[in-house]
Design an enzyme around this catalytic site. Structure first.
Site, PDB file in Angstrom:
ATOM      1  N   ASP A  92       0.682  -1.496  -0.062  1.00  0.00           N
ATOM      2  CA  ASP A  92       0.360  -0.715  -0.187  1.00  0.00           C
ATOM      3  C   ASP A  92       0.556   1.466  -0.365  1.00  0.00           C
ATOM      4  O   ASP A  92       2.123   0.808   0.082  1.00  0.00           O
ATOM      5  CB  ASP A  92      -0.634   0.014   1.130  1.00  0.00           C
ATOM      6  CG  ASP A  92      -2.088   1.282   1.285  1.00  0.00           C
ATOM      7  OD1 ASP A  92      -2.865   0.757   1.736  1.00  0.00           O
ATOM      8  OD2 ASP A  92      -2.351   1.803   0.176  1.00  0.00           O
ATOM      9  N   ASP A 266      -7.277  -7.707   0.562  1.00  0.00           N
ATOM     10  CA  ASP A 266      -7.361  -8.603   1.370  1.00  0.00           C
ATOM     11  C   ASP A 266      -7.365  -7.820   2.923  1.00  0.00           C
ATOM     12  O   ASP A 266      -8.034  -7.495   2.584  1.00  0.00           O
ATOM     13  CB  ASP A 266      -5.850  -7.153   1.611  1.00  0.00           C
ATOM     14  CG  ASP A 266      -5.780  -5.824   1.707  1.00  0.00           C
ATOM     15  OD1 ASP A 266      -6.819  -4.539   1.393  1.00  0.00           O
ATOM     16  OD2 ASP A 266      -5.704  -5.545   2.985  1.00  0.00           O
TER      17      ASP A 266
END
Ligand code: NEZ
Length: 372
Positions: A92, A266
């Site tokens: 991320d 996720d």
């Protein structure tokens, strides 16, 4: 020549079965990606994570930039070498974690400055620095820096954050400099407003990304709001690029996401819930802390393909959880990740066979009937 490519293998309604080929191996979609925040999927050896069926795992820019530091990880050969996971890694951009974990955050057009929640040191994250950090980690799929706001929110606040994220998307793409060996995803924002979401999706496509994440969800909104946003936005996204729903979710969230055209998921939930004594099975979730299990000699699920669901009694698993034995966290993390992979593998097969709605109905019926 771009070395990360998405192929669509089959579709069934909005649901898709695909594959992302990368220099470090393939990712079968729909995919569940275990979260390895600080370079480890908690309580699991990397080879155990692979054995559950995971093709890819997640690393966290925010945590790794603070400790041990992106330049240090690069000097040690990159994140794959550092943690000895040789398959794909997705990272991320760090903005979401800054807003949820860091102290004294200051967000400007340039980026976000903050104090580390670990030692109070000062840091700055800009679109350019985030791309640099994810490149230093040698991540295979990287994210633009974006601003994610919690829901519910005022429309003007959602609009401001969405428009900032679009400007940061453009700067992220420029900083990415068309690296061939990794993919850059844009992140759709816009809260729960269909018009803002559509503007975000269109804006990202005019910049052009290898994949499109759907951000700004799993931030406290009810499931039906998340599903409505998904139903609105996936038709607006390119059919030939992966869609990644960030931070989602529980098994029923994932099934609903797959039915609405999402390819990648996720969530920290399966490993975190495992450490808290919750086991995910074909029949739903079972809280092994509960005293009702203390004399139950039955295995968790004697028909499971996972040996760990057959090997021990519920009484023993209850004992491990109650005594907070490390083995409890290890076993339940493995059981939960294996179940999530069973669910997505089953969805992939069902989409190939053109029977995703039957699969979804059978799966939900088993959850509802659950003799737990
Ligand atoms: C290691 C790792 C952990 C977590 C994540 C996803 C974290 C995450 C969200 N989690 C729940 N909702 C979320 C929304 C966003 C979002 O809008 N933008 C970004 N960049 N991340 C999000 C990615 C990587």
């Amino acid at each position: 020549m771009k070395q990360v490519n998405f192929s669509l293998i089959a579709s069934d309604g909005m649901a898709r079965r695909g594959r992302i080929d990368t220099p470090r191996g393939e990712i079968n979609t729909p995919a569940f990606m275990p979260v390895g925040t600080a370079g480890t999927v908690k309580a699991m050896y990397p080879e155990q994570v692979r054995e559950t069926g995971a093709d890819i795992l997640l690393g966290n820019t925010y945590h790794l930039m603070l400790r041990p530091g992106a330049e240090r990880v690069a000097g040690l050969g990159g994140l794959h070498t550092f943690m000895d996971w040789q398959r794909p890694i997705l990272t991320d951009s760090g903005g979401f974690q800054v807003m949820s974990l860091a102290k004294l955050r200051k967000l400007t057009e340039k980026g976000v400055t903050f104090k580390s929640h670990i030692d109070g040191s000062s840091h700055e994250l800009t679109p350019e620095r985030s791309i640099e950090i994810q490149t230093l980690l040698d991540s295979d799929i990287i994210m633009q820096l974006d601003e994610c706001i919690a829901l519910p929110a005022e429309r003007k606040e959602m609009e401001r954050a969405m428009e900032l994220s679009l400007r940061w998307a453009d700067r992220s793409k420029t900083a990415f400099n068309n690296q061939a060996n990794r993919a850059l995803f844009g992140i759709v924002q816009g809260g729960d407003d269909p018009e803002l979401r559509a503007r975000s999706a269109a804006g990202l496509q005019s910049i052009g990304f290898d994949g499109y994440s759907i951000g700004g969800l799993a931030v406290g909104e009810p499931q039906e709001v998340m599903f409505r946003v998904l139903s609105d936005i996936t038709p607006e996204l390119p059919w030939d690029r992966p869609r990644y729903l960030m931070g989602v979710g529980k098994p029923d969230d994932i099934l609903g996401g797959i039915e609405r055209g999402v390819d990648m998921f996720d969530c920290v939930h399966p490993t975190r819930a495992g450490r808290h004594g919750h086991a995910y099975t074909r029949f739903g979730v079972i809280n092994l802390k509960n005293a009702r299990h203390k004399d139950d000699h039955r295995p968790l699920d004697e028909a499971s393909p996972n040996p760990n669901c057959r090997r021990w009694s519920r009484a023993y698993l209850h004992h491990l959880v109650r005594t907070e034995e490390i083995l409890g966290a290890m076993v339940l993390s493995q059981i939960n990740l294996a179940y999530y992979q069973e669910l997505t593998a089953g969805a992939r097969a069902a989409i190939e066979a053109g029977r995703i709605s039957d699969f979804a109905a059978e799966t939900r019926a088993a959850w509802a009937a659950g003799d737990l």
